[in-house]
Design an enzyme around this catalytic site. Structure first.
Site, PDB file in Angstrom:
ATOM      1  N   ILE A   1      -0.033  -1.957   7.763  1.00  0.00           N
ATOM      2  CA  ILE A   1      -0.937  -1.836   8.920  1.00  0.00           C
ATOM      3  C   ILE A   1      -2.340  -1.660   8.345  1.00  0.00           C
ATOM      4  O   ILE A   1      -2.608  -0.664   7.664  1.00  0.00           O
ATOM      5  CB  ILE A   1      -0.647  -0.605   9.815  1.00  0.00           C
ATOM      6  CG1 ILE A   1       0.787  -0.609  10.350  1.00  0.00           C
ATOM      7  CG2 ILE A   1      -1.644  -0.586  10.993  1.00  0.00           C
ATOM      8  CD1 ILE A   1       1.115   0.606  11.252  1.00  0.00           C
ATOM      9  N   ASP A   2      -3.212  -2.601   8.555  1.00  0.00           N
ATOM     10  CA  ASP A   2      -4.600  -2.402   8.174  1.00  0.00           C
ATOM     11  C   ASP A   2      -5.356  -2.002   9.439  1.00  0.00           C
ATOM     12  O   ASP A   2      -5.447  -2.785  10.389  1.00  0.00           O
ATOM     13  CB  ASP A   2      -5.215  -3.668   7.561  1.00  0.00           C
ATOM     14  CG  ASP A   2      -6.616  -3.380   7.053  1.00  0.00           C
ATOM     15  OD1 ASP A   2      -6.774  -2.466   6.232  1.00  0.00           O
ATOM     16  OD2 ASP A   2      -7.562  -4.042   7.513  1.00  0.00           O
TER      17      ASP A   2
ATOM     18  N   ASP B   1      -0.541  -5.168   3.091  1.00  0.00           N
ATOM     19  CA  ASP B   1      -0.992  -3.988   3.836  1.00  0.00           C
ATOM     20  C   ASP B   1      -0.204  -3.981   5.144  1.00  0.00           C
ATOM     21  O   ASP B   1      -0.430  -4.816   6.023  1.00  0.00           O
ATOM     22  CB  ASP B   1      -2.505  -4.052   4.099  1.00  0.00           C
ATOM     23  CG  ASP B   1      -3.042  -2.714   4.583  1.00  0.00           C
ATOM     24  OD1 ASP B   1      -2.247  -1.940   5.166  1.00  0.00           O
ATOM     25  OD2 ASP B   1      -4.246  -2.451   4.386  1.00  0.00           O
TER      26      ASP B   1
ATOM     27  N   ASP C   1      -6.154  -4.922   1.110  1.00  0.00           N
ATOM     28  CA  ASP C   1      -7.086  -5.084   2.232  1.00  0.00           C
ATOM     29  C   ASP C   1      -7.684  -6.491   2.247  1.00  0.00           C
ATOM     30  O   ASP C   1      -8.105  -6.976   3.297  1.00  0.00           O
ATOM     31  CB  ASP C   1      -8.273  -4.108   2.108  1.00  0.00           C
ATOM     32  CG  ASP C   1      -7.848  -2.644   2.112  1.00  0.00           C
ATOM     33  OD1 ASP C   1      -7.119  -2.251   3.026  1.00  0.00           O
ATOM     34  OD2 ASP C   1      -8.245  -1.903   1.185  1.00  0.00           O
TER      35      ASP C   1
ATOM     36  N   THR D   1      -4.982   1.718  10.325  1.00  0.00           N
ATOM     37  CA  THR D   1      -4.072   2.780  10.794  1.00  0.00           C
ATOM     38  C   THR D   1      -4.772   3.767  11.727  1.00  0.00           C
ATOM     39  O   THR D   1      -4.185   4.210  12.716  1.00  0.00           O
ATOM     40  CB  THR D   1      -3.465   3.521   9.586  1.00  0.00           C
ATOM     41  OG1 THR D   1      -2.707   2.570   8.841  1.00  0.00           O
ATOM     42  CG2 THR D   1      -2.537   4.652  10.016  1.00  0.00           C
TER      43      THR D   1
ATOM     44  N   GLU E   1       0.818  -1.217   0.000  1.00  0.00           N
ATOM     45  CA  GLU E   1       0.000   0.000   0.000  1.00  0.00           C
ATOM     46  C   GLU E   1       0.850   1.265   0.000  1.00  0.00           C
ATOM     47  O   GLU E   1       0.544   2.225  -0.710  1.00  0.00           O
ATOM     48  CB  GLU E   1      -0.927   0.021   1.223  1.00  0.00           C
ATOM     49  CG  GLU E   1      -1.762   1.291   1.275  1.00  0.00           C
ATOM     50  CD  GLU E   1      -2.713   1.360   2.448  1.00  0.00           C
ATOM     51  OE1 GLU E   1      -2.586   0.557   3.391  1.00  0.00           O
ATOM     52  OE2 GLU E   1      -3.584   2.241   2.404  1.00  0.00           O
TER      53      GLU E   1
HETATM   54  C1  IPD Z   1      -8.697   0.811   5.973  1.00  0.00           C
HETATM   55  C2  IPD Z   1      -9.331  -0.150   6.941  1.00  0.00           C
HETATM   56  C3  IPD Z   1     -10.757   0.274   7.231  1.00  0.00           C
HETATM   57  C4  IPD Z   1     -11.577   0.377   5.966  1.00  0.00           C
HETATM   58  C5  IPD Z   1     -10.919   1.300   4.990  1.00  0.00           C
HETATM   59  C6  IPD Z   1      -9.477   0.841   4.700  1.00  0.00           C
HETATM   60  P1  IPD Z   1      -6.035   1.250   6.258  1.00  0.00           P
HETATM   61  O1  IPD Z   1      -7.353   0.441   5.684  1.00  0.00           O
HETATM   62  O2  IPD Z   1      -9.335  -1.466   6.445  1.00  0.00           O
HETATM   63  O3  IPD Z   1     -11.411  -0.671   8.052  1.00  0.00           O
HETATM   64  O4  IPD Z   1     -12.867   0.848   6.286  1.00  0.00           O
HETATM   65  O5  IPD Z   1     -11.677   1.299   3.820  1.00  0.00           O
HETATM   66  O6  IPD Z   1      -8.883   1.731   3.801  1.00  0.00           O
HETATM   67  O7  IPD Z   1      -6.051   2.597   5.598  1.00  0.00           O
HETATM   68  O8  IPD Z   1      -6.152   1.310   7.723  1.00  0.00           O
HETATM   69  O9  IPD Z   1      -4.941   0.382   5.747  1.00  0.00           O
HETATM   70 CA    CA Z   2      -6.050  -1.239   4.525  1.00  0.00          CA
HETATM   71 CA    CA Z   3      -2.761   0.281   5.530  1.00  0.00          CA
END
Ligand code: IPD
Ligand code: CA
Ligand code: CA
Length: 284
Positions: free
Chosen positions: A106-107, A104, A232, A109, A77
């Site tokens: 950190i999913d 990803d 994701d 963040t 990402e």
């Molecule tokens: C997000 C998370 C969040 C989701 C967003 C994503 P990130 O990823 O998964 O739950 O609702 O659409 O973008 O930005 O924390 O890697």
């Molecule tokens: Ca994510």
């Molecule tokens: Ca992320």
């Protein structure tokens, strides 16, 4: 032994062992930085955050992967310009790769930044566009979710299987509040308004990959969200498929790496969920 299996032990390390090693090393490091990041930047919108920990985690994972598999391709990402168009294009540019790691770092963040303990590292390996390894690691709970195509999915070495709810009425379902407030959020909000009254309850905890892992583990009956990216979903999709669930887009088309509007469930409530979104004009 197939070519794929031969290739998976190059240098004596299996693909899965490297994915697990990367996820656990990155996750342990991220956990030490909880509440302790130095820089907070905004990406696509003020709802789309990045810290130096996201970038450091991706660097760590990329270096480790490239050490073991220097000829593999890598899609992370933080190596891609922000926004839905750029992420779709970045995937398209790499879809021809024989082996593609999709990461990803950190999913969740926003959760990480606020100290809300629900975030993870998500790592998938695709072979010719097909996900063959998926690892999701939650460093706070020290939970490692691992799937290998055709070999099942495990959490802490215990085989996972999806939940058994047959109807929306008895289901616990999760979704997200997308960072893209132009297109994805309004559509998802329509879906939330339609689905919430029909299910036992709805959860929006802020990490798509971890929600997917929870569907695989039978802790959630289903998950959907509009406007996600390959990083994701790739690992979580394999976790769910290998746990007996179903992953499609929100119109019911089978999952592939290009899916951005995801519908995932124990399989039993899949059609009902898709129909609920369609009735509200909330599936795309
Ligand atoms: C997000 C998370 C969040 C989701 C967003 C994503 P990130 O990823 O998964 O739950 O609702 O659409 O973008 O930005 O924390 O890697
Ligand atoms: Ca994510
Ligand atoms: Ca992320």
């Amino acid at each position: 032994m197939s070519d794929q299996l031969n290739a998976s032990v190059v240098g004596g390390k299996s693909f899965t062992a490297v994915a697990i090693n990367c996820a656990s090393k990155a996750g342990e490091w991220i956990k030490t930085k909880l509440g302790n990041y130095a820089s907070l930047d905004i990406k696509y919108s003020s709802h789309d955050l990045v810290t130096e920990i996201d970038k450091g985690s991706e660097r760590l994972i990329k270096n480790l992967v490239m050490t073991h598999f220097p000829h593999h391709s890598f899609l992370g990402e933080e190596g891609v310009e922000p926004g839905p168009k750029a992420s779709a294009k970045a995937l398209e540019d790499k879809l021809d790769a024989e082996y593609l790691w999709i990461v990803d770092p950190i999913d969740g963040t926003t959760n990480f930044v606020h100290g809300f303990p629900f975030f993870c590292v998500s790592i998938a390996l695709a072979h010719k566009g097909d996900v063959i390894v998926g690892v999701v690691y939650d460093p706070v709970k020290d939970e490692l979710f691992v799937a290998e195509k055709g070999k099942g999915a495990y959490v802490h070495g215990k085989r996972m299987s999806v939940s058994s709810e047959e109807t929306l009425r008895g289901s616990l379902v999760a979704t997200g509040l997308p960072a893209d407030h132009h297109y994805a959020l309004p559509v998802n909000l329509k879906g939330i308004a339609a689905v919430a009254p029909q299910v036992r309850n709805l959860r929006i905890a802020g990490s798509a990959a971890l929600h997917m892992a929870y569907v695989a583990a039978g802790r959630l009956s289903g998950f959907w969200e509009i406007g996600l990216s390959s990083w994701d979903l790739a690992a979580g999709a394999l976790l769910i498929q290998e746990s007996g669930g179903i992953v499609t887009d929100t119109n019911g088309k089978p999952y592939d790496l290009s899916v951005r509007n995801v519908m995932a469930s124990n399989g039993r409530i899949q059609d009902e969920l898709i129909a609920a979104l369609a009735a509200a004009n909330a599936n795309e």
